[in-house]
Each structure stands twice: as structure tokens, then as C-alpha cells.
Write an enzyme that holds these catalytic residues in place. Sequence first.
Site, PDB file in Angstrom:
ATOM      1  N   TYR A  61       0.897  -1.155   0.000  1.00 44.64           N
ATOM      2  CA  TYR A  61       0.000   0.000   0.000  1.00 44.64           C
ATOM      3  C   TYR A  61       0.936   1.205   0.000  1.00 44.64           C
ATOM      4  O   TYR A  61       1.633   1.439   0.988  1.00 44.64           O
ATOM      5  CB  TYR A  61      -0.870  -0.030   1.250  1.00 44.64           C
ATOM      6  CG  TYR A  61      -1.906   1.078   1.331  1.00 44.64           C
ATOM      7  CD1 TYR A  61      -3.263   0.785   1.226  1.00 44.64           C
ATOM      8  CD2 TYR A  61      -1.531   2.410   1.536  1.00 44.64           C
ATOM      9  CE1 TYR A  61      -4.219   1.799   1.307  1.00 44.64           C
ATOM     10  CE2 TYR A  61      -2.480   3.413   1.615  1.00 44.64           C
ATOM     11  CZ  TYR A  61      -3.824   3.100   1.508  1.00 44.64           C
ATOM     12  OH  TYR A  61      -4.766   4.099   1.585  1.00 44.64           O
ATOM     13  N   THR A  62       0.970   1.969  -1.107  1.00 43.52           N
ATOM     14  CA  THR A  62       1.990   3.017  -1.253  1.00 43.52           C
ATOM     15  C   THR A  62       1.430   4.443  -1.299  1.00 43.52           C
ATOM     16  O   THR A  62       2.191   5.381  -1.521  1.00 43.52           O
ATOM     17  CB  THR A  62       2.830   2.775  -2.531  1.00 43.52           C
ATOM     18  OG1 THR A  62       1.936   2.737  -3.650  1.00 43.52           O
ATOM     19  CG2 THR A  62       3.624   1.501  -2.455  1.00 43.52           C
ATOM     20  N   ASP A 102      12.505   4.479   3.207  1.00 43.74           N
ATOM     21  CA  ASP A 102      13.154   5.518   4.012  1.00 43.74           C
ATOM     22  C   ASP A 102      12.175   6.132   5.023  1.00 43.74           C
ATOM     23  O   ASP A 102      12.601   6.745   5.993  1.00 43.74           O
ATOM     24  CB  ASP A 102      13.687   6.625   3.083  1.00 43.74           C
ATOM     25  CG  ASP A 102      12.633   7.150   2.118  1.00 43.74           C
ATOM     26  OD1 ASP A 102      11.751   6.368   1.711  1.00 43.74           O
ATOM     27  OD2 ASP A 102      12.672   8.347   1.784  1.00 43.74           O
ATOM     28  N   TYR A 125       1.789   5.486   6.757  1.00 40.94           N
ATOM     29  CA  TYR A 125       2.468   4.652   5.747  1.00 40.94           C
ATOM     30  C   TYR A 125       3.791   4.109   6.304  1.00 40.94           C
ATOM     31  O   TYR A 125       4.028   2.893   6.276  1.00 40.94           O
ATOM     32  CB  TYR A 125       2.704   5.456   4.465  1.00 40.94           C
ATOM     33  CG  TYR A 125       3.671   4.815   3.501  1.00 40.94           C
ATOM     34  CD1 TYR A 125       3.310   3.697   2.743  1.00 40.94           C
ATOM     35  CD2 TYR A 125       4.974   5.314   3.345  1.00 40.94           C
ATOM     36  CE1 TYR A 125       4.210   3.105   1.865  1.00 40.94           C
ATOM     37  CE2 TYR A 125       5.870   4.731   2.471  1.00 40.94           C
ATOM     38  CZ  TYR A 125       5.499   3.633   1.731  1.00 40.94           C
ATOM     39  OH  TYR A 125       6.390   3.047   0.869  1.00 40.94           O
TER      40      TYR A 125
END
Length: 291
Positions: A61-62, A102, A125
Amino acid sequence: MVKVLVTGAAGQVGRELIKLAPAGLEVVGYNSSELDITNAQQVQQMVVEQAPAFIINAAAYTAVDKAEGDAICAYAVNEAGVQNLAQAALILNIPVFHISTDYVFDGTSTAPYKETDPVSPTGVYGASKLAGEQALANSGVKHIILRTSWVFGAEGNNFVKTMLRLGKERDTLGVVADQYGCPTSAASIAKVLWQLAQKYTAEGELLWGIYHFSNSPATTWHGFACEIFKQAVEIGVLDRAPVVNAIKTSDYPTPAKRPAWSVMDGSALENLLGSNVASWQQELSAVLERL
Ligand SMILES: NC(=O)c1ccc[n+]([C@@H]2O[C@H](COP(=O)([O-])OP(=O)(O)OC[C@H]3O[C@@H](n4cnc5c(N)ncnc54)[C@H](OP(=O)(O)O)[C@@H]3O)[C@@H](O)[C@H]2O)c1
């Protein structure tokens, strides 16, 4: 022939994994409608039926901003989905190659992040991706977690595509110049995953764990945008470059907070593979040629 199962095969990295699969490996790739990693039963059935030698998980899930109001779905894919893959891999005692981000860091550092640096995500996220890393690490399965940053490519939605679209529509645009990171092509991520996979296949073992990987050198979104327009004009993708004004993060509010510093130290992986990372400018040029 060694068989590999790739999830999220229609994503930016997933597509490159399929395209760049080395000869001698049989790659079965599934998109989200063919294999939903949140469905534990389906994952187990598919993995056991296909019996791959290892799994590469490119599913995630981006949607960073959407995740702020959609934590249940973000965790379902980024944590529970990874756990499902790990449980299925345990049955066959096979490794999982996984991609992380990151965004597990808070971005308050001023030195490139090492794999051992403390994590502290600032949004849903990043937190869900960290939970996925932990689920994999705690599962007992052999694993590689490749943390990468600022992914772009010829396929899917990304910053390069957005800049090219805005560059056609506008004469002037403002781009954030106080966030530092390393743009990374989806193709270079796929290549490094295949390098790791081939090393594992050849040697039967690998130094498992977390690795940082990105193209170099560090820049800002503003620096990245300027280079996109410069190269796009040079090769005729755009007729002219818009004026790119440097703005602050505070001038461009987003639902999810972005780390101001996303630069990661990739030397551990370079040492493991004995290879140097490509520059993002070179990778960008290859992507623009493809567009
Ligand atoms: N994009 C970046 O800037 C960035 C930066 C750092 C790290 N990463 C990491 O890099 C990896 C690859 O990212 P990407 O840029 O290739 O992302 P992407 O283009 O969004 O691809 C992710 C893929 O995962 C699929 N997916 C979503 N939910 C799924 C589910 N339940 N089951 C199976 N597949 C599902 C999506 O399919 P649908 O579209 O059909 O939902 C999509 O094709 C991810 O782990 C991401 O966290 C990305």
C-alpha cells in the site's frame, strides 16, 4: 529450473522485476487481483501450489497521504500481508525478499541513515511499513529487507511522470527544496533484488537482514525536478522547461509529514554485492528514453 514467486507484479518495481528477470529463473508474477496478499488462505494455497525457491514481495500500500485516513487498509497490506507471505514461506522453508522505505525514519538526521539507526516513522504509511519489517523479522523466515527511497520509473505513477505532466501544462511551478533524498529507479531496485537472488541461488545462503539501497547522489525534490526538465528538453520529450521555483515544505502542506532527510547509507549492500550504485541522473535518462 529455479522458480520465483513475485507479488505486486503490476507495480512500478513489480513490472521491472518481471521485465528484468534473469535467464535461468522461472518467474511467476501475480498482480493484486490474481494474488491478494491480505488473504492468508489464498497466499498459503498459492505458495504451496507453486512451491517457489523464494518469494519477492513487491506488493504494498503506497499511497502515503491516503494512508493517513486509511490506516486499516495500509496495515492490512503492509503488515498483515507481509506476515501472510512469511507464514507461507515458513511452510516451505524458503526466503522472502521484501522492499521497505526511508519513511521508517523521522528525517531529523543530517548523516546518511545506516541500517542500525533507530527508526521512528512520522506517518501511517511509514509506521505500517515498519510493522511489516518487524512481522517479517519476527517470523523466523530467512529474509532480505531492502529499504529504498523516491522510486521513479517508466511505468506507474511517480514524481517524474507528474513533473512531465505539469511541465506541459504550466510555465512556472514550485517544488520543495528543503527535503533531501536519493531518487531511485524501479529498474535499479529490480536489478539489485535479482543480484541478491542470484547470489542466494548460486551460494545457497546469503547474509540475511536489512539493507539500504538508493541511487546516488543526494538531492532535493527541486534538484530532481530541474534535472528532469533539463533532460526532457534535451531529448525532445518537452519543448521547453518551465521555471522551477524552490519552495519550502511549509508552502506545500500534505496530509502525511515527509522526512526532511531521507538519505540512506548503502555501503553495506555495495560491500555484499561488490558493486557500485548507479547515479539517478543516468537512471532518469534511461527512463526518459523509454517514455
Ligand atoms: N514509490 C516510492 O516512492 C517508494 C519509496 C520507498 C519504498 N517504496 C517501496 O517499494 C515497493 C514497491 O513500490 P512501488 O513504487 O512499485 O509501488 P506501486 O507502484 O504502488 O506498486 C505496488 C503494487 O502493490 C499492489 N498491491 C496493493 N495491495 C495489494 C495486495 N493486497 N495484494 C497484492 N498486491 C497489492 C498494487 O496493486 P493495485 O494497484 O492493484 O492495488 C501495486 O501494483 C513497496 O514496498 C514500497 O513501499 C516505494
